[in-house]
Design a protein around this motif. Structure first.
Motif, PDB file in Angstrom:
ATOM      1  N   PRO A 108     -10.091  -2.471  86.451  1.00 21.79           N
ATOM      2  CA  PRO A 108     -10.917  -3.675  86.508  1.00 21.79           C
ATOM      3  C   PRO A 108     -10.436  -4.635  87.597  1.00 21.79           C
ATOM      4  O   PRO A 108      -9.239  -4.892  87.728  1.00 21.79           O
ATOM      5  N   GLU A 109     -11.376  -5.104  88.379  1.00 19.75           N
ATOM      6  CA  GLU A 109     -11.128  -6.090  89.437  1.00 19.75           C
ATOM      7  C   GLU A 109     -10.189  -5.574  90.530  1.00 19.75           C
ATOM      8  O   GLU A 109      -9.577  -6.366  91.256  1.00 19.75           O
ATOM      9  N   LYS A 110     -10.057  -4.277  90.643  1.00 22.11           N
ATOM     10  CA  LYS A 110      -9.236  -3.686  91.708  1.00 22.11           C
ATOM     11  C   LYS A 110     -10.066  -2.698  92.501  1.00 22.11           C
ATOM     12  O   LYS A 110     -11.084  -2.196  92.028  1.00 22.11           O
ATOM     13  N   GLU A 111      -9.592  -2.396  93.710  1.00 17.77           N
ATOM     14  CA  GLU A 111     -10.296  -1.430  94.536  1.00 17.77           C
ATOM     15  C   GLU A 111     -10.011  -0.011  94.039  1.00 17.77           C
ATOM     16  O   GLU A 111      -8.977   0.257  93.418  1.00 17.77           O
ATOM     17  N   ARG A 112     -10.940   0.871  94.332  1.00 18.67           N
ATOM     18  CA  ARG A 112     -10.744   2.274  93.984  1.00 18.67           C
ATOM     19  C   ARG A 112      -9.583   2.813  94.813  1.00 18.67           C
ATOM     20  O   ARG A 112      -9.482   2.557  96.013  1.00 18.67           O
ATOM     21  N   GLU A 113      -8.697   3.583  94.155  1.00 17.82           N
ATOM     22  CA  GLU A 113      -7.529   4.105  94.859  1.00 17.82           C
ATOM     23  C   GLU A 113      -7.398   5.607  94.656  1.00 17.82           C
ATOM     24  O   GLU A 113      -7.771   6.162  93.620  1.00 17.82           O
ATOM     25  N   PHE A 114      -6.828   6.245  95.666  1.00 16.03           N
ATOM     26  CA  PHE A 114      -6.564   7.681  95.623  1.00 16.03           C
ATOM     27  C   PHE A 114      -5.462   7.971  94.615  1.00 16.03           C
ATOM     28  O   PHE A 114      -4.471   7.244  94.527  1.00 16.03           O
ATOM     29  N   VAL A 115      -5.637   9.072  93.871  1.00 18.17           N
ATOM     30  CA  VAL A 115      -4.638   9.487  92.892  1.00 18.17           C
ATOM     31  C   VAL A 115      -4.014  10.831  93.267  1.00 18.17           C
ATOM     32  O   VAL A 115      -2.803  10.956  93.363  1.00 18.17           O
ATOM     33  N   ALA A 116      -4.870  11.831  93.491  1.00 16.62           N
ATOM     34  CA  ALA A 116      -4.363  13.181  93.756  1.00 16.62           C
ATOM     35  C   ALA A 116      -5.447  14.001  94.430  1.00 16.62           C
ATOM     36  O   ALA A 116      -6.633  13.673  94.344  1.00 16.62           O
ATOM     37  N   ALA A 117      -5.021  15.076  95.095  1.00 16.03           N
ATOM     38  CA  ALA A 117      -5.966  15.956  95.776  1.00 16.03           C
ATOM     39  C   ALA A 117      -5.462  17.380  95.731  1.00 16.03           C
ATOM     40  O   ALA A 117      -4.253  17.633  95.646  1.00 16.03           O
TER      41      ALA A 117
END
Length: 116
Positions: free
Chosen positions: A41-50
């Protein structure tokens, strides 16, 4: 066209585990890799894993290394995100994503909530 559908989210206590799934359908032969992102919530989407579809090369953001494991099952066209040692700061909507010839495909997301 590729469709991505996430599942496996839920509510878990800190220190617990969840396994997320991302099922791909459609033109799956065009997939070269699958990514997991999350958005709190209220944060930008961020990369986790690939993970690369062929070869299985993996990468992780620093905050989940040693706790999360990404894997794929060719036969099921599915990518998994095993999440262990969950922390309240892991609470977010988790999305799977694939970049196919410059076009971004996203699933609808699955909610992960970690209580302290």
């Amino acid at each position: 066209q590729v469709q991505l559908v996430e599942s496996g989210g839920g509510l878990v206590q800190a220190g617990g585990s969840l396994r997320l799934s991302c099922a791909a359908s459609g033109r799956t032969f065009s997939i070269s890799g699958i990514n997991w992102f999350r958005q709190a919530p209220e944060k930008e989407r961020e990369f986790v894993a690939a993970i690369s579809w062929f070869g299985g090369r993996t990468s992780y953001t620093d905050s989940v290394k040693g706790r999360f494991t990404i894997s794929r099952d060719y036969a099921k066209n599915t990518v998994y995100l095993q999440m262990n040692g969950l922390k309240p700061e892991d609470t977010a909507v988790y999305y799977c994503n694939s970049d196919i010839h410059g076009v971004q495909y996203w699933g609808q997301g699955t909610q992960v909530t970690v209580s302290s």
